[in-house]
Design a protein around this motif. Sequence first.
Motif, mmCIF file in Angstrom:
data_model
loop_
_atom_site.group_PDB
_atom_site.id
_atom_site.type_symbol
_atom_site.label_atom_id
_atom_site.label_comp_id
_atom_site.label_asym_id
_atom_site.label_seq_id
_atom_site.Cartn_x
_atom_site.Cartn_y
_atom_site.Cartn_z
ATOM 1 N N GLU A 53 65.356 11.094 52.802
ATOM 2 C CA GLU A 53 64.140 11.045 53.627
ATOM 3 C C GLU A 53 63.901 9.634 54.161
ATOM 4 O O GLU A 53 63.556 9.449 55.331
ATOM 5 C CB GLU A 53 62.920 11.507 52.826
ATOM 6 C CG GLU A 53 62.857 12.991 52.586
ATOM 7 C CD GLU A 53 62.569 13.769 53.850
ATOM 8 O OE1 GLU A 53 61.693 13.354 54.638
ATOM 9 O OE2 GLU A 53 63.226 14.798 54.050
ATOM 10 N N ALA A 57 63.969 8.525 58.099
ATOM 11 C CA ALA A 57 62.819 7.839 58.691
ATOM 12 C C ALA A 57 63.248 6.509 59.303
ATOM 13 O O ALA A 57 62.777 6.123 60.376
ATOM 14 C CB ALA A 57 61.748 7.603 57.634
ATOM 15 N N VAL A 64 56.112 7.361 58.383
ATOM 16 C CA VAL A 64 56.384 7.944 57.078
ATOM 17 C C VAL A 64 55.248 7.578 56.118
ATOM 18 O O VAL A 64 54.672 6.499 56.215
ATOM 19 C CB VAL A 64 57.760 7.460 56.547
ATOM 20 C CG1 VAL A 64 57.750 5.975 56.286
ATOM 21 C CG2 VAL A 64 58.187 8.197 55.312
ATOM 22 N N MET A 112 57.849 12.492 55.914
ATOM 23 C CA MET A 112 58.076 12.051 57.298
ATOM 24 C C MET A 112 57.002 12.599 58.222
ATOM 25 O O MET A 112 56.350 13.588 57.916
ATOM 26 C CB MET A 112 59.459 12.511 57.766
ATOM 27 C CG MET A 112 60.555 11.692 57.151
ATOM 28 S SD MET A 112 62.136 11.804 57.971
ATOM 29 C CE MET A 112 61.772 11.690 59.672
#
Length: 116
Positions: A53, A57, A64, A112
């Motif tokens: 993740e 991002a 985020v 996100m």
Amino acid sequence: MREKTVSKKENLFVASRFVLPEHRETYIRIKAEERRYIPPELDEEQQAALSEEVWRAFQSGSGVAVTYYDGQSPKRRVGCVVHVDQASRRIKLKAGEEAVWIPFDRLLHVQMGATS
């Protein structure tokens, strides 16, 4: 003058005359430790998901929301990941003019698409 009476619920040690100062200090320390936040231990799969993740991002430049443990309690910051330091295992999160380095091992949750 008459002394103010204190119930045992309000102050356990004022109401008791047989408590040593050492016992009082120990009791207060134990109660403080009980209130202390202990972050959850993330397994390898959860850490890999967080890493993915963060990387997505960073690549996309999108906003985020990062929840992390700051040593005392969980904190939440919203911003953009502007740098990923793989050697030190930390990320640089920038929100407006403020930039914060967050160690990767302190991350708890990454979401996100968050906006400031």
